[in-house]
Design a protein around this motif. Structure first.
Motif, PDB file in Angstrom:
ATOM      1  N   ILE A  36       0.824  -1.211   0.000  1.00  0.00           N
ATOM      2  CA  ILE A  36       0.000   0.000   0.000  1.00  0.00           C
ATOM      3  C   ILE A  36       0.856   1.258   0.000  1.00  0.00           C
ATOM      4  O   ILE A  36       0.522   2.248  -0.671  1.00  0.00           O
ATOM      5  N   GLN A  37       1.972   1.233   0.712  1.00  0.00           N
ATOM      6  CA  GLN A  37       2.890   2.375   0.641  1.00  0.00           C
ATOM      7  C   GLN A  37       3.346   2.579  -0.798  1.00  0.00           C
ATOM      8  O   GLN A  37       3.389   3.704  -1.308  1.00  0.00           O
ATOM      9  N   GLY A  38       3.683   1.491  -1.461  1.00  0.00           N
ATOM     10  CA  GLY A  38       4.075   1.591  -2.864  1.00  0.00           C
ATOM     11  C   GLY A  38       2.942   2.083  -3.742  1.00  0.00           C
ATOM     12  O   GLY A  38       3.148   2.915  -4.636  1.00  0.00           O
ATOM     13  N   PHE A  39       1.733   1.586  -3.488  1.00  0.00           N
ATOM     14  CA  PHE A  39       0.591   2.006  -4.299  1.00  0.00           C
ATOM     15  C   PHE A  39       0.309   3.495  -4.142  1.00  0.00           C
ATOM     16  O   PHE A  39      -0.059   4.172  -5.106  1.00  0.00           O
ATOM     17  N   ILE A  40       0.478   4.021  -2.925  1.00  0.00           N
ATOM     18  CA  ILE A  40       0.241   5.450  -2.689  1.00  0.00           C
ATOM     19  C   ILE A  40       1.145   6.290  -3.589  1.00  0.00           C
ATOM     20  O   ILE A  40       0.693   7.235  -4.255  1.00  0.00           O
ATOM     21  N   GLN A 138      -2.165  22.419   5.315  1.00  0.00           N
ATOM     22  CA  GLN A 138      -3.467  22.466   4.675  1.00  0.00           C
ATOM     23  C   GLN A 138      -4.405  21.409   5.238  1.00  0.00           C
ATOM     24  O   GLN A 138      -3.993  20.418   5.819  1.00  0.00           O
ATOM     25  N   GLY A 139      -5.685  21.610   5.027  1.00  0.00           N
ATOM     26  CA  GLY A 139      -6.724  20.705   5.507  1.00  0.00           C
ATOM     27  C   GLY A 139      -7.829  21.510   6.158  1.00  0.00           C
ATOM     28  O   GLY A 139      -7.652  22.070   7.233  1.00  0.00           O
ATOM     29  N   ALA A 140      -8.978  21.587   5.499  1.00  0.00           N
ATOM     30  CA  ALA A 140     -10.043  22.479   5.963  1.00  0.00           C
ATOM     31  C   ALA A 140     -10.789  21.917   7.170  1.00  0.00           C
ATOM     32  O   ALA A 140     -11.124  22.643   8.094  1.00  0.00           O
ATOM     33  N   THR A 141     -11.085  20.621   7.182  1.00  0.00           N
ATOM     34  CA  THR A 141     -11.855  20.046   8.282  1.00  0.00           C
ATOM     35  C   THR A 141     -10.973  19.281   9.258  1.00  0.00           C
ATOM     36  O   THR A 141     -11.297  19.138  10.425  1.00  0.00           O
ATOM     37  N   CYS A 142      -9.873  18.752   8.785  1.00  0.00           N
ATOM     38  CA  CYS A 142      -8.859  18.148   9.650  1.00  0.00           C
ATOM     39  C   CYS A 142      -7.526  18.338   8.944  1.00  0.00           C
ATOM     40  O   CYS A 142      -7.473  18.878   7.853  1.00  0.00           O
ATOM     41  N   ILE A 143      -6.456  17.922   9.563  1.00  0.00           N
ATOM     42  CA  ILE A 143      -5.146  18.219   8.998  1.00  0.00           C
ATOM     43  C   ILE A 143      -4.784  17.143   7.968  1.00  0.00           C
ATOM     44  O   ILE A 143      -3.884  16.326   8.139  1.00  0.00           O
ATOM     45  N   ASP A 144      -5.519  17.133   6.876  1.00  0.00           N
ATOM     46  CA  ASP A 144      -5.464  16.058   5.893  1.00  0.00           C
ATOM     47  C   ASP A 144      -4.068  15.800   5.356  1.00  0.00           C
ATOM     48  O   ASP A 144      -3.592  14.663   5.339  1.00  0.00           O
ATOM     49  N   GLU A 145      -3.418  16.846   4.850  1.00  0.00           N
ATOM     50  CA  GLU A 145      -2.123  16.666   4.211  1.00  0.00           C
ATOM     51  C   GLU A 145      -1.086  16.171   5.221  1.00  0.00           C
ATOM     52  O   GLU A 145      -0.249  15.327   4.903  1.00  0.00           O
ATOM     53  N   TRP A 146      -1.135  16.681   6.446  1.00  0.00           N
ATOM     54  CA  TRP A 146      -0.209  16.228   7.478  1.00  0.00           C
ATOM     55  C   TRP A 146      -0.435  14.750   7.784  1.00  0.00           C
ATOM     56  O   TRP A 146       0.521  13.986   7.912  1.00  0.00           O
ATOM     57  N   THR A 147      -1.683  14.337   7.911  1.00  0.00           N
ATOM     58  CA  THR A 147      -1.987  12.945   8.263  1.00  0.00           C
ATOM     59  C   THR A 147      -1.401  11.989   7.245  1.00  0.00           C
ATOM     60  O   THR A 147      -0.777  10.978   7.604  1.00  0.00           O
ATOM     61  N   MET A 148      -1.576  12.280   5.970  1.00  0.00           N
ATOM     62  CA  MET A 148      -1.073  11.390   4.928  1.00  0.00           C
ATOM     63  C   MET A 148       0.450  11.319   4.968  1.00  0.00           C
ATOM     64  O   MET A 148       1.038  10.230   4.942  1.00  0.00           O
ATOM     65  N   ALA A 150       2.466  12.075   7.482  1.00  0.00           N
ATOM     66  CA  ALA A 150       2.937  11.494   8.740  1.00  0.00           C
ATOM     67  C   ALA A 150       2.873   9.973   8.693  1.00  0.00           C
ATOM     68  O   ALA A 150       3.806   9.275   9.118  1.00  0.00           O
ATOM     69  N   CYS A 151       1.776   9.437   8.178  1.00  0.00           N
ATOM     70  CA  CYS A 151       1.640   7.978   8.060  1.00  0.00           C
ATOM     71  C   CYS A 151       2.658   7.415   7.073  1.00  0.00           C
ATOM     72  O   CYS A 151       3.276   6.375   7.323  1.00  0.00           O
TER      73      CYS A 151
END
Length: 366
Positions: A36-40, A138-148, A150-151
Motif C-alpha cells: 500500500i505504501q508503494g501504491f500510494i 493544509q486541511g479544511a476540516t482536519c489536517i489532511d495533508e499532514w496525516t497522509m 505522517a503515516c
C-alpha cells in the motif's frame, strides 16, 4: 548471518532459529504496509503520467504549478521562497514537477514489487518530509495533508528497517545469486535479509529512527494545530479563513492608489473575493472608496500578478484570487474624492473581514 544461512533462506529451507523464523513472519506481516505504501506513491505518479496527463500540461488549468503555489503561504523552513523562485523560473519548475512525479512512480513500483526495498523506502521518507513541510498546514476540516505524510513517513521508516523478506524481487535476485548476501550494498539497499548489524546496533538504529519520526511528526502537528502541550489552535497559517497581506501601499500624484497584495491563508478549494477598497484618514474617516462595481471594472492592465498561475483578477464580484496569489494592483482615481491625508488602505472581503495596509509612500510619488 553467514552466506550458508543466506543461501538456505533463499531456497526456502529456513533455519530453525527463532530469529530467522521471526524475521520471515515479520516480513509476511508487513506485506500490506509495503504494497500500500508503494501504491500510494505509484498512484501519485501514475495519475500525472497516465491517467490525468493534464496535470503535467502547463496550458491546462489542472497543471501542477497551481497546486504547488497553494502550498506557498504555509511552507516551512523557507520553502515558500524556494517555491516562489521555482514559480518564476519555468524551466526549473517544469523539471522539478516531472522529476518529482517520476520518482513517485518509480519508488511506488519498487516498493510494491519489493525491489531494492530499503533504498526505495528511504527515498519515500524524503518525499514524505518534503510534502509535509510544504503541504502539511493544509486541511479544511482536519489536517489532511499532514496525516497522509505522517503515516507515509512512519511506513517508510518501518520498511527501511524491516526490508522485504517475503514475496519480493529482492528475494528472487538473492535466490539467483546467493553471493549478494555478502554484498554491503545489497544488504543495506535491498530487503531480503536483516541489516548487517549486531542485535544491539539494530536496536539502537530502530530507536533512533523512532525518535526522529516522533519528533518530526508530533512536532509538526503541535506547530500546525497544537493539542500536544498547548490547546488546539488554527495554525500560524489558517487553512480555512482567507487572509490578505497588503504592502507597498502608495497614493500617487493623480489620486490613484497602488499596492501589493498577497492571499496568504485560507483554503485552496474556494477563491477569496474582495468586494470593497477604501482610503482612510488618521481619524478613520473614509476619503475615497472603490465599491464592488468599480473593482469589477478594473482593466487587466491594473493588475500585475507576480506569478503566471494562481492570480488576482477582476470578476463579476469585485477582485477574486486563488490561494498563494500575489499581485500589484492600481486603483484608479475616484471622482470628487479628497485622498490627501490618507494613512490607510482597507480591503473588505465577501465575508466582511477587513485587511489593512499603511501608506508607505507619500502623495506625489510616482
Amino acid at each position: 548471518m553467514t552466506a550458508l544461512t543466506a543461501e538456505r533462506m533463499t531456497k526456502g529451507a529456513y533455519p530453525a532459529s527463532l530469529g530467522a523464523q521471526d524475521w520471515r513472519t515479520a516480513a509476511i506481516a508487513m506485506l500490506s504496509v509495503r504494497v500500500i505504501q508503494g501504491f500510494i506513491y505509484w498512484g501519485g505518479g501514475s495519475r500525472r503520467f497516465i491517467y490525468a496527463p493534464a496535470k503535467l500540461d502547463p496550458t491546462r488549468h489542472q497543471w501542477m504549478a497551481n497546486k504547488f503555489q497553494t502550498a506557498m503561504p504555509g511552507a516551512l523552513f523557507g520553502l515558500d521562497h524556494v517555491i516562489a523562485y521555482m514559480l518564476q523560473h519555468f524551466w526549473l519548475l517544469y523539471a522539478g514537477v516531472i522529476i518529482f512525479s517520476a520518482i513517485e512512480l518509480i519508488i511506488g513500483i519498487a516498493l510494491m514489487v519489493g525491489l531494492m526495498t530499503r533504498a526505495a523506502a528511504l527515498i519515500s521518507i524524503g518525499l514524505s518530509i518534503a510534502l509535509m513541510l510544504m503541504f502539511g498546514w493544509q486541511g479544511a476540516t482536519c489536517i489532511d495533508e499532514w496525516t497522509m505524510a505522517a503515516c507515509n513517513l512512519a511506513m517508510g521508516a518501518t520498511l527501511m528497517l524491516g526490508g522485504s523478506g517475503a514475496y519480493s524481487l529482492d528475494n528472487v535476485l538473492l535466490r539467483r545469486n546467493p553471493a549478494l548476501a555478502e554484498r554491503p550494498w545489497f544488504r543495506w539497499g535491498g530487503g531480503s535479509l536483516p541489516l548487517p548489524m549486531t542485535e544491539s546496533g539494530f536496536r539502537k538504529l530502530g530507536l533512533a529512527v523512532l525518535a526522529f519520526v516522533l519528533i518530526f511528526d508530533i512536532g509538526t502537528y503541535s506547530y500546525y494545530r497544537g493539542s500536544v502541550v498547548t490547546p488546539f489552535h488554527g495554525g500560524p497559517v489558517s487553512p480555512t479563513k482567507h487572509h490578505l497581506t497588503l504592502s507597498k501601499v502608495a497614493l500617487l500624484s493623480d489620486g490613484s492608489v497602488r499596492f501589493h497584495v498577497y492571499l496568504d491563508a485560507g483554503t485552496p478549494e474556494a477563491p477569496a473575493h474582495v468586494m470593497k477598497a477604501e482610503l482612510l484618514g488618521a481619524d478613520g474617516k473614509t476619503l475615497a472608496i472603490w465599491n464592488t462595481e468599480a473593482l469589477t471594472k478594473l482593466p487587466a492592465s491594473a493588475i500585475a500578478n507576480d506569478f503566471a498561475y494562481n492570480k488576482f483578477k477582476a470578476s463579476d464580484y469585485g477582485l477574486v484570487a486563488t490561494m498563494g496569489a500575489m499581485a500589484t494592483v492600481t486603483l484608479p482615481p475616484v471622482a470628487n474624492a479628497q485622498p490627501k491625508g490618507a494613512t490607510t488602505l482597507r480591503l473588505t472581503d465577501v465575508s466582511g473581514h477587513h485587511f489593512i495596509g499603511r501608506l508607505t509612500v507619500a502623495a506625489g510619488a510616482s
